[in-house]
Design a protein around this motif. Structure first.
Motif, PDB file in Angstrom:
ATOM      1  N   THR A 149       0.856  -1.192   0.000  1.00 50.76           N
ATOM      2  CA  THR A 149       0.000   0.000   0.000  1.00 50.76           C
ATOM      3  C   THR A 149       0.892   1.242   0.000  1.00 50.76           C
ATOM      4  N   THR A 150       0.256   2.400  -0.232  1.00 55.69           N
ATOM      5  CA  THR A 150       0.998   3.662  -0.165  1.00 55.69           C
ATOM      6  C   THR A 150       1.321   3.970   1.293  1.00 55.69           C
ATOM      7  N   ARG A 151       2.134   5.002   1.501  1.00 62.15           N
ATOM      8  CA  ARG A 151       2.505   5.367   2.872  1.00 62.15           C
ATOM      9  C   ARG A 151       1.279   5.648   3.722  1.00 62.15           C
ATOM     10  N   ASP A 152       0.245   6.211   3.100  1.00 67.29           N
ATOM     11  CA  ASP A 152      -0.970   6.499   3.885  1.00 67.29           C
ATOM     12  C   ASP A 152      -2.006   5.373   3.765  1.00 67.29           C
ATOM     13  N   GLY A 153      -1.546   4.189   3.384  1.00 66.44           N
ATOM     14  CA  GLY A 153      -2.397   3.005   3.510  1.00 66.44           C
ATOM     15  C   GLY A 153      -3.343   2.723   2.360  1.00 66.44           C
ATOM     16  N   ARG A 154      -3.217   3.470   1.266  1.00 67.24           N
ATOM     17  CA  ARG A 154      -4.113   3.207   0.122  1.00 67.24           C
ATOM     18  C   ARG A 154      -3.551   2.072  -0.740  1.00 67.24           C
TER      19      ARG A 154
END
Lengths: 222, 222
Positions: A149-154
């Motif tokens: 996932t991306t750093r912000d969890g997406r």
């Protein structure tokens, strides 16, 4: 408890899939780590887009040659048996299917193997593509190495990429900190998972619909 | 009597006109003909189209041309690099054009120009933003994008040694775009570190045959 893999552990997992004798191109970023963890039992010839085959590790301090650099513009060395060639031939090797494995980073991968890894912001920074599109279309096998996932969890693994594509229908296998997934005719097939992770949890962190191999293996977090 | 050697950097860039398309060798800091580019700056030609892998960094060579507003358009694969400040500033201000070309396509377009070809179809870039407005044809079941040849009025490149016929050998990865650019320009100008006598270059090892070269100038290695 879930044990996501470190970048180096993901690199070790990728390295296991690179057969002895392979010609390999490692993309800038996470993929570079693979070169550090391939064991000495394998003879791998590394290709660099700026005209090097048989690229070796970084030189000792003070031994750098400013002309002898890799795709990331870092100083490298040439191994015995290595050679130089011009840019057009470097891409003949890549586009022409002469390189066995290309390992690439990714912003997003789709369930059909589309890859987005060159640009996310078209407005404020000048676009830059380098060799990304060539590296994605030409190698016999295209392996992607990325966080799940991306750093912000997406999620990065999607039904369709939302960022501009680097190439369509090219990715063979994806290695993340949570799973190894093959791109199959019916979408992403999970082959291995991080210890402690459930299938439901993995699916919740993945926008593309997952199917699971008959015998899903456990990833080594070390 | 053929003697392509010129005495000074000013002689090497003499006659380059405003509005010229200039192919400039180099990849990052490797193989950049720094002194020739500075000679072009001193020469004063403006309204240039510059074809090169990166768009310069710091205050040197291509960055200096851009800073001094000599460049109308950059044709390149990767304009962003550490310190590509001048390109980014001019680009944000809308003062410079950018034609972004995948790296292998950039090199192959120049090869096509040098080889007298009318272009080529490549899988690189198919189904991406960089194929917009271009002819696409399915070949072998796969989409291919038509790319035009990219000739230069002038090529400025760096090699290691030359003889008076303009035969060239390069050093390590500094070769990069040089051999291709040498074929693709009406006027090919080369800076070398050393002149040698006819016959001193191993004919089996000549990389760029002198037929592709018009002027060579010696610049001592820095």
């Amino acid at each position: 408890m879930i044990s996501p893999l470190s970048d180096v552990a993901v690199a070790r997992r990728v390295a296991r899939d690179i057969p002895d004798g392979s010609y390999v191109n490692l993309g800038i970023g996470m993929p570079i780590l693979v070169g550090d963890v391939v064991g000495p039992d394998k003879e791998i010839v590394y290709h660099s887009e700026n005209g090097i085959l048989g690229m070796g590790p970084a030189p000792a301090p003070g031994e750098e040659d400013r002309e002898l650099i890799n795709a990331g513009k870092q100083p490298v060395t040439l191994l015995p048996g290595g050679c130089y060639f011009h840019h057009t031939d470097a891409f003949v090797m890549m586009r022409g299917g002469h390189i066995d494995i290309s390992v690439l980073g990714a912003f997003q991968v789709s369930e059909t193997g589309d890859l987005a890894n060159w640009i996310t912001d078209l407005a404020t920074m000048p676009p830059a593509v380098g060799g990304a599109m060539d590296l994605a279309v030409g190698a016999k096998r295209v392996l992607v190495m990325t966080t799940h996932t991306t750093r912000d969890g997406r999620p990065k693994l999607l039904p369709r990429c939302t960022y501009p594509l680097t190439a369509a229908r090219v990715v063979d296998r994806v290695y993340t900190d949570l799973a190894v997934l093959d791109v199959g005719p019916d979408g992403l097939v999970v082959q291995e998972m991080a210890p402690g992770l459930t299938r439901t949890e993995l699916q919740s962190l993945t926008a593309a619909r997952l199917t699971f191999a008959d015998d899903v293996g456990e990833l080594d977090p070390h | 009597m053929i003697d392509k050697r010129v005495a000074t950097l000013a002689d090497a860039v003499a006659g380059i006109s405003d509005g010229a398309t200039v192919l400039i060798g180099g990849f990052g800091d490797s193989g950049v003909p720094v002194e020739l580019v500075h000679a072009l700056l001193d020469h004063g030609a403006r309204d240039l189209t510059v074809v090169t892998n990166n768009a310069g960094a710091g205050e040197s060579d291509v960055a200096a041309l851009i800073r001094e507003r000599r460049v109308r358009t950059v044709v390149c694969s990767y304009p962003r690099s550490m310190g590509s400040v001048w390109f980014e500033e001019r680009w944000r201000a809308g003062e410079i054009g950018l034609e972004l070309v995948p790296q292998g396509t950039l090199s192959e377009r120049m090869r096509a120009a040098g080889a007298g070809l009318g272009g080529f179809f490549t899988p690189t870039g198919a189904d991406t933003l960089l194929a917009e407005g271009k002819e696409v044809r399915t070949i072998g079941g796969r989409p291919h994008v038509f790319e035009h040849p990219l000739p230069g009025d002038v090529a400025l490149i760096k090699a290691h040694r030359a003889d008076r016929w303009g035969n060239l050998v390069y050093r390590t990865a500094a070769r990069n775009y040089g051999p291709t650019m040498a074929t693709a320009a009406a006027l090919t100008v080369v800076q070398v570190e050393e002149f040698v006598e006819l016959g001193d270059l191993d004919p089996e090892a000549v990389v760029t045959p002198g037929v592709f070269v018009d002027r060579v100038v010696r610049v001592a290695a820095s």
